[in-house]
Design an enzyme around this catalytic site. Structure first.
Site, PDB file in Angstrom:
ATOM      1  N   HIS A   1      29.770 186.545 129.680  1.00 32.10           N
ATOM      2  CA  HIS A   1      30.086 185.980 130.997  1.00 32.10           C
ATOM      3  C   HIS A   1      31.080 186.887 131.727  1.00 32.10           C
ATOM      4  CE1 HIS A   1      28.554 181.767 130.320  1.00 32.10           C
ATOM      5  NE2 HIS A   1      28.541 182.246 129.092  1.00 32.10           N
TER       6      HIS A   1
ATOM      7  N   CYS B   1      24.130 184.960 130.585  1.00 33.62           N
ATOM      8  CA  CYS B   1      23.931 184.181 129.358  1.00 33.62           C
ATOM      9  C   CYS B   1      22.534 183.555 129.328  1.00 33.62           C
ATOM     10  CB  CYS B   1      25.057 183.171 129.175  1.00 33.62           C
ATOM     11  SG  CYS B   1      25.288 182.767 127.441  1.00 33.62           S
TER      12      CYS B   1
ATOM     13  N   PRO C   1      51.724 155.803 150.405  1.00 33.05           N
ATOM     14  CA  PRO C   1      51.207 156.161 149.064  1.00 33.05           C
ATOM     15  C   PRO C   1      52.142 157.130 148.337  1.00 33.05           C
ATOM     16  CG  PRO C   1      49.458 156.291 150.708  1.00 33.05           C
ATOM     17  CD  PRO C   1      50.731 156.077 151.464  1.00 33.05           C
TER      18      PRO C   1
ATOM     19  N   GLY D   1      23.680 178.160 131.051  1.00 35.17           N
ATOM     20  CA  GLY D   1      23.358 176.739 130.862  1.00 35.17           C
ATOM     21  C   GLY D   1      22.824 176.453 129.476  1.00 35.17           C
TER      22      GLY D   1
ATOM     23  N   GLU E   1      32.051 186.725 134.675  1.00 36.08           N
ATOM     24  CA  GLU E   1      32.841 185.976 135.670  1.00 36.08           C
ATOM     25  C   GLU E   1      34.222 185.564 135.162  1.00 36.08           C
ATOM     26  OE1 GLU E   1      30.191 184.857 134.070  1.00 36.08           O
ATOM     27  OE2 GLU E   1      30.305 182.705 133.631  1.00 36.08           O
TER      28      GLU E   1
HETATM   29  N1  GLN Z   1      22.153 177.910 125.783  1.00 36.53           N
HETATM   30  C1  GLN Z   1      22.263 179.324 125.552  1.00 36.53           C
HETATM   31  C2  GLN Z   1      22.904 179.630 124.204  1.00 36.53           C
HETATM   32  O1  GLN Z   1      23.566 178.791 123.635  1.00 36.53           O
HETATM   33  C3  GLN Z   1      23.015 179.997 126.667  1.00 36.53           C
HETATM   34  C4  GLN Z   1      24.448 179.556 126.773  1.00 36.53           C
HETATM   35  C5  GLN Z   1      25.099 179.912 128.099  1.00 36.53           C
HETATM   36  O2  GLN Z   1      24.421 180.165 129.082  1.00 36.53           O
HETATM   37  N2  GLN Z   1      26.411 179.892 128.139  1.00 36.53           N
HETATM   38  O3  GLN Z   1      22.775 180.707 123.712  1.00 36.53           O
END
Ligand code: GLN
Length: 540
Positions: free
Chosen positions: A509, A382, A191, A355, A511
């Site tokens: 964030h 967040c 490969p 999220g 992180e």
């Molecule tokens: N959905 C949420 C917002 O838009 C949080 C976004 C996230 O966790 N990055 O504010």
């Protein structure tokens, strides 16, 4: 002609071989030799950036300080090298075409037929060189995808041209896989040979090969690969599977990778390599004193890269505290009032992940209630912070039906609502509150202590919704305080329960700013608190 050296990293045989880690590791080694450099990634997909992609498609979207939504490999570059990347460090086919089409509409090519060669390839080359400045010695460019993919062709052609123009100032390093056939008890080189042939068809002779392998490469195999691929056996570098990505730079160094790269680029040897701090990190990583069990509650469980920066940031902070962080991924949809105690009872700390959308919200709220009432260290990032606000509103303030308007538009208590400047936004891509914003910390709070008593910090953001300050007094009267505020727009950035051992929600964030050698202070504070819980459990 530019004096800056360019190194291109291409990949073959299969995707997911870890080009990003190889690029970042090479960067770390060259930096440890005293060179100044940066790394960029070119992605052959049509999206302008990965910001609109589901994490199940593409893993986490990494956000740069200047507010670009980028490929997660940029996170590796920042973490390995301690550099700060920008919008310019991640270019996609979509962005290249967008730039060319914008120029065409403006009339820049007047009279010409706009074509892949030279217009698209010229635009790719313009982007390759865009990161050059007087402070850099080397630029590493990673090309996403595999050679032979239709999408990669214009990028490979642009590299062919750059290699021709820069000659000895340019290297192409090709990453391939040596599969091991159990039945034959043999590593197979075919490969790799075919993948190099693909590059040769495109007019590129790779200067070095990196071969991913689960087994040691014998001198015979090295010679065989060298013979078939027109490279010296010294330029066949083994990248053997290792336990942690952070061991890769040291393994490649032992293979002579950086020495060979410098020789080939005719770069003067900067003397000893400075990897003491890196080795120190690995020593601590390999000999932890404690094992912490940290739950990550999210909805992308089973997608290994969905929470990449969070996972890495926990490893950095844990290692600094001589702890191994065992991550327990918890599917938010499985957390219910009846299951929450059993799911969370054996954890030293809980992190509720960022999220979007409705799925998993109820489970996150059950989990937050549990950690609040049971004094389990909690970090909400967040959406995690927004859920903590909703939980407190529902269960402490008695705001029946309190919610974020992201998922209940007609809630009687919109404790989290759309930011004012988001209300007219109709386009999804690149339109969130993105990148670095300052945040003022309230003195004499846990977070202020965690940040070494700094009064202003800068952190990265990616959101559309915010805490609704109409309710701030209600929250503060009951003990949930806004201890971090954006000084320009009075936006709430951090909510905490000061009476709790560690209960922190951040709109930003943390992180994204954690580095291997500079763990993030907030994650350190979170894990310190988890360590106290851990010691208490195991001493009782
Ligand atoms: N959905 C949420 C917002 O838009 C949080 C976004 C996230 O966790 N990055 O504010």
């Amino acid at each position: 002609m530019s004096l800056i050296k360019h190194i291109f990293i291409t990949g073959g045989v299969t995707s997911s071989l870890g080009k990003g880690i190889i690029a970042a590791s090479l960067g770390r080694l060259l930096k440890a030799r005293g060179y100044q450099l940066t790394i960029q990634k070119f992605d052959p997909y049509i999206n302008i950036d990965p910001g609109t992609m589901n994490p199940t498609e593409h893993g986490e979207c990494f956000v740069t300080a200047d507010g670009a939504e980028t490929d997660l490999d940029l996170g590796h570059y920042e973490r390995f090298l301690g550099i700060t990347t920008t919008q310019k460090n991640n270019i996609t086919t979509g962005r290249v075409y967008h730039q060319v089409i914008t120029k065409e509409r403006r009339g820049d090519y007047l009279g010409k037929t706009v074509q892949v060669i030279p217009h698209i390839t010229d635009e790719i080359k313009r982007n390759i060189f865009a990161l050059e400045d007087s402070k850099k010695d080397i630029i590493i460019t990673e090309i996403g995808g595999c050679v032979g993919d239709i999408e990669s062709l214009p990028f490979i052609e642009a590299i062919r041209q750059v290699k021709w123009e820069l000659r000895e100032h340019c290297l192409v390093i090709h990453l391939t896989l040596l599969p091991y056939l159990q039945a034959a008890k043999e590593l197979k080189t075919k490969p790799t040979q075919h993948s190099v042939k693909k590059l040769l068809e495109a007019g590129i002779q790779p200067d070095m090969l990196i071969c991913r392998t689960a087994h040691d490469i014998t001198p015979e195999i090295r010679k065989k690969i060298a013979l078939f691929c027109n490279v010296s056996p010294k330029d066949v570098i083994a990248a053997k599977d290792v336990d942690t990505i952070y061991a890769v730079p040291l393994h490649l160094h032992e293979e002579g990778f950086d020495t060979r790269v410098l020789q080939k680029l005719a770069l003067t040897y900067h003397g000893a390599i400075h990897l003491e701090d890196w080795r120190g990190f690995l020593r601590r990583y390999d000999a932890p004193k404690y094992m912490l069990r940290i739950g990550i509650i999210g909805k992308y469980i089973g997608v290994p890269d969905a929470y990449k920066s969070i996972v890495e940031a926990l490893q950095h902070a844990g290692t600094a505290l001589c702890c191994k962080v065992q991550i327990i991924y918890i599917d938010a949809e499985k957390v219910m009032a009846s299951t929450v105690a059993q799911i969370l009872s054996r954890l030293d700390g809980v992190l509720v992940a960022p999220g979007f959308g409705t799925r998993g919200i109820a489970g996150k709220i059950h989990a937050i209630r549990y950690v609040r009432e049971n004094h389990v260290p909690f970090l909400g990032i967040c959406l995690g912070m927004q859920c903590a606000v909703v939980e407190f509103a529902q269960n402490v303030l008695g705001f029946v039906g309190a919610a974020s308007t992201e998922y209940v538009q007609d809630t009687p208590y919109p404790v989290i609502h759309l930011m004012e400047n988001q209300q007219k936004v109709t386009q999804k891509g690149g339109s969130m509150r993105l990148g670095n914003y300052p945040c003022q910390l309230l003195p004499h709070t846990k977070v202020w202590e965690a940040y070494d008593q700094k009064t202003t910090i800068n952190e990265r953001h990616r959101h559309r919704y915010e805490f609704n300050t109409v309710y701030l007094e209600d929250f503060e009267q009951q003990g949930m305080r806004a201890v971090g505020i954006n000084p320009d727009h009075s936006l709430v950035e951090i909510m905490t329960l000061e009476e709790h051992p560690f209960f922190v929600g951040t709109q930003f964030h943390p992180e994204y700013q954690s580095r291997v050698l500079e763990p993030h202070p907030l994650l350190i504070a979170f894990l310190k608190s988890a360590l106290l819980v851990h010691k208490k459990i195991y001493s009782s």
